[in-house]
Write a protein that holds these residues in place. Structure first.
Motif, PDB file in Angstrom:
ATOM      1  N   GLU A 130       0.653  -1.095  -0.138  1.00 42.23           N
ATOM      2  CA  GLU A 130       0.033   0.099   0.051  1.00 42.23           C
ATOM      3  C   GLU A 130       0.799   1.441   0.036  1.00 42.23           C
ATOM      4  N   VAL A 131       2.117   1.256   0.346  1.00 39.61           N
ATOM      5  CA  VAL A 131       3.001   2.410   0.282  1.00 39.61           C
ATOM      6  C   VAL A 131       3.371   2.890  -0.940  1.00 39.61           C
ATOM      7  N   PRO A 132       3.132   4.115  -1.290  1.00 45.70           N
ATOM      8  CA  PRO A 132       3.282   4.782  -2.507  1.00 45.70           C
ATOM      9  C   PRO A 132       4.872   4.641  -3.070  1.00 45.70           C
ATOM     10  N   GLU A 133       5.750   4.681  -2.187  1.00 44.94           N
ATOM     11  CA  GLU A 133       7.064   4.414  -2.625  1.00 44.94           C
ATOM     12  C   GLU A 133       7.895   3.702  -1.510  1.00 44.94           C
ATOM     13  N   VAL A 134       8.549   2.805  -1.735  1.00 42.68           N
ATOM     14  CA  VAL A 134       9.200   1.988  -0.613  1.00 42.68           C
ATOM     15  C   VAL A 134      10.737   2.099  -0.987  1.00 42.68           C
ATOM     16  N   VAL A 135      11.327   2.145   0.079  1.00 38.52           N
ATOM     17  CA  VAL A 135      12.909   2.267  -0.087  1.00 38.52           C
ATOM     18  C   VAL A 135      13.657   0.921   0.690  1.00 38.52           C
ATOM     19  N   ILE A 136      14.270   0.192  -0.102  1.00 37.24           N
ATOM     20  CA  ILE A 136      14.844  -1.172   0.354  1.00 37.24           C
ATOM     21  C   ILE A 136      16.292  -1.188  -0.177  1.00 37.24           C
ATOM     22  N   GLY A 137      16.892  -2.247   0.511  1.00 37.99           N
ATOM     23  CA  GLY A 137      18.332  -2.608   0.094  1.00 37.99           C
ATOM     24  C   GLY A 137      18.538  -2.665  -1.285  1.00 37.99           C
ATOM     25  N   ALA A 138      19.612  -2.599  -1.711  1.00 34.70           N
ATOM     26  CA  ALA A 138      20.285  -3.126  -3.342  1.00 34.70           C
ATOM     27  C   ALA A 138      21.075  -4.160  -3.346  1.00 34.70           C
ATOM     28  N   GLY A 139      21.053  -4.811  -2.099  1.00 29.69           N
ATOM     29  CA  GLY A 139      22.276  -6.081  -2.319  1.00 29.69           C
ATOM     30  C   GLY A 139      23.455  -5.407  -1.800  1.00 29.69           C
ATOM     31  N   VAL A 140      23.691  -4.290  -1.676  1.00 31.31           N
ATOM     32  CA  VAL A 140      25.021  -3.825  -0.923  1.00 31.31           C
ATOM     33  C   VAL A 140      24.470  -2.617  -0.245  1.00 31.31           C
ATOM     34  N   ARG A 141      25.338  -2.597   1.122  1.00 38.42           N
ATOM     35  CA  ARG A 141      25.233  -1.448   2.015  1.00 38.42           C
ATOM     36  C   ARG A 141      25.252   0.036   1.498  1.00 38.42           C
ATOM     37  N   GLY A 142      25.793   0.049   0.317  1.00 37.56           N
ATOM     38  CA  GLY A 142      26.334   1.253  -0.325  1.00 37.56           C
ATOM     39  C   GLY A 142      25.076   1.896  -1.445  1.00 37.56           C
ATOM     40  N   ALA A 143      23.967   1.190  -1.602  1.00 35.88           N
ATOM     41  CA  ALA A 143      23.182   1.792  -2.299  1.00 35.88           C
ATOM     42  C   ALA A 143      21.451   1.363  -1.888  1.00 35.88           C
ATOM     43  N   LYS A 144      20.568   1.930  -2.300  1.00 31.37           N
ATOM     44  CA  LYS A 144      19.184   1.626  -2.123  1.00 31.37           C
ATOM     45  C   LYS A 144      18.574   1.664  -3.455  1.00 31.37           C
ATOM     46  N   LEU A 145      17.182   0.924  -3.247  1.00 29.55           N
ATOM     47  CA  LEU A 145      16.186   0.928  -4.459  1.00 29.55           C
ATOM     48  C   LEU A 145      15.014   1.555  -3.936  1.00 29.55           C
ATOM     49  N   PHE A 146      14.296   1.936  -4.965  1.00 30.09           N
ATOM     50  CA  PHE A 146      13.203   2.890  -4.647  1.00 30.09           C
ATOM     51  C   PHE A 146      12.256   2.316  -5.341  1.00 30.09           C
ATOM     52  N   LEU A 147      10.853   1.917  -5.062  1.00 29.58           N
ATOM     53  CA  LEU A 147       9.824   1.446  -6.130  1.00 29.58           C
ATOM     54  C   LEU A 147       8.518   1.507  -5.444  1.00 29.58           C
ATOM     55  N   PRO A 148       7.395   1.628  -6.033  1.00 33.78           N
ATOM     56  CA  PRO A 148       5.951   1.495  -5.341  1.00 33.78           C
ATOM     57  C   PRO A 148       5.969   0.359  -4.791  1.00 33.78           C
ATOM     58  N   GLY A 149       5.408   0.434  -3.614  1.00 30.62           N
ATOM     59  CA  GLY A 149       4.991  -0.963  -2.818  1.00 30.62           C
ATOM     60  C   GLY A 149       4.435  -1.954  -3.626  1.00 30.62           C
ATOM     61  N   ALA A 150       3.350  -1.536  -4.525  1.00 32.63           N
ATOM     62  CA  ALA A 150       2.539  -2.474  -5.473  1.00 32.63           C
ATOM     63  C   ALA A 150       3.584  -3.094  -6.242  1.00 32.63           C
ATOM     64  N   VAL A 151       4.695  -2.432  -6.796  1.00 27.37           N
ATOM     65  CA  VAL A 151       5.461  -3.115  -7.921  1.00 27.37           C
ATOM     66  C   VAL A 151       6.294  -4.237  -6.946  1.00 27.37           C
ATOM     67  N   LEU A 152       6.953  -3.738  -5.824  1.00 24.68           N
ATOM     68  CA  LEU A 152       7.536  -4.931  -4.962  1.00 24.68           C
ATOM     69  C   LEU A 152       6.704  -6.029  -4.952  1.00 24.68           C
ATOM     70  N   ALA A 153       5.370  -5.750  -4.504  1.00 23.25           N
ATOM     71  CA  ALA A 153       4.221  -6.974  -4.147  1.00 23.25           C
ATOM     72  C   ALA A 153       4.026  -7.744  -5.501  1.00 23.25           C
ATOM     73  N   GLY A 154       4.494  -7.042  -6.707  1.00 21.81           N
ATOM     74  CA  GLY A 154       4.193  -7.947  -7.958  1.00 21.81           C
ATOM     75  C   GLY A 154       5.237  -8.600  -8.390  1.00 21.81           C
ATOM     76  N   LEU A 155       6.242  -8.543  -7.709  1.00 19.58           N
ATOM     77  CA  LEU A 155       7.591  -9.156  -8.462  1.00 19.58           C
ATOM     78  C   LEU A 155       7.538 -10.783  -8.247  1.00 19.58           C
ATOM     79  N   PRO A 156       8.459 -11.295  -9.155  1.00 19.18           N
ATOM     80  CA  PRO A 156       8.248 -12.749  -9.305  1.00 19.18           C
ATOM     81  C   PRO A 156       8.617 -13.490  -7.790  1.00 19.18           C
ATOM     82  N   HIS A 157       7.795 -14.700  -7.617  1.00 17.23           N
ATOM     83  CA  HIS A 157       8.009 -15.212  -6.420  1.00 17.23           C
ATOM     84  C   HIS A 157       7.639 -14.502  -5.039  1.00 17.23           C
ATOM     85  N   VAL A 158       6.739 -13.272  -5.356  1.00 20.70           N
ATOM     86  CA  VAL A 158       6.161 -12.676  -4.196  1.00 20.70           C
ATOM     87  C   VAL A 158       4.969 -13.344  -3.832  1.00 20.70           C
ATOM     88  N   GLU A 159       4.644 -13.522  -2.377  1.00 22.41           N
ATOM     89  CA  GLU A 159       3.292 -13.750  -2.007  1.00 22.41           C
ATOM     90  C   GLU A 159       3.022 -12.485  -0.908  1.00 22.41           C
TER      91      GLU A 159
END
Length: 181
Positions: free
Chosen positions: A141-170
């Motif tokens: 439900e969050v308009p924009e989520v910030v989450i890790g990028a696999g390394v501590r030196g970067a972040k990813l930004f994406l809509p929560g709905a996009v995150l929830a729609g990624l492959p293998h996600v329930e």
């Protein structure tokens, strides 16, 4: 306050973890176009420190937590995505989702070795394809989520709905049970 120089995730692959960069290029163009990345000071990777230093709302922070379920000798690994303002319900919901007798946070060394990502930067994009990824319904439900990028030196930004729609996600109601004090 340090600034965030966000760029489309596809052009940021040079500062993301290799499994993340490889997974991003396999996403459909319409999904990929909604994901941005930014390099950050690795010392500020923890959600609260990041939010304070970069002026990003804590309510938009999400944590990717690697868990392991055990039933007999069988181990099942999974990733759980919850808002930084909530707590993961490992002992009830995660245990049930994994069909395990016991569930716990995965040992850091195991999580790092199995994902190819850094502790404190693990993200759902680029995880082993055999792992389930559970996302708390509030994240979607969050308009924009910030989450890790696999390394501590970067972040990813994406809509929560996009995150929830990624492959293998329930998406799971009640994956996180309470607000962090």
């Amino acid at each position: 306050m340090p600034s965030l120089e966000r760029v489309p995730a596809l052009v940021a692959t040079g500062f993301l973890a290799i499994p993340v960069a490889e997974a991003l290029v396999r996403l459909p163009a319409d999904v990929l176009s909604r994901i941005q990345a930014a390099p950050i000071d690795a010392a500020l990777a923890d959600t609260a420190a990041f939010s304070e230093a970069y002026g990003y709302p804590l309510e938009g922070g999400a944590n990717c937590i690697v868990v392991v379920g055990k039933r007999g000798e069988d181990l099942t690994y999974a990733a759980c995505i919850v808002l930084a303002s909530t707590r993961l319900d490992v002992n009830r919901t995660v245990k049930q989702l994994l069909g395990a007798r016991k569930a716990s946070f995965a040992p850091t060394d195991d999580a790092v070795a199995m994902t190819g990502m850094e502790h404190g930067g693990i993200t759902p994009i680029g995880l082993p394809s055999s792992w389930p990824v559970y996302v708390d319904a509030r994240v979607a439900e969050v308009p924009e989520v910030v989450i890790g990028a696999g390394v501590r030196g970067a972040k990813l930004f994406l809509p929560g709905a996009v995150l929830a729609g990624l492959p293998h996600v329930e998406v799971v109601d009640g994956l996180a049970t309470s607000t962090v004090d």
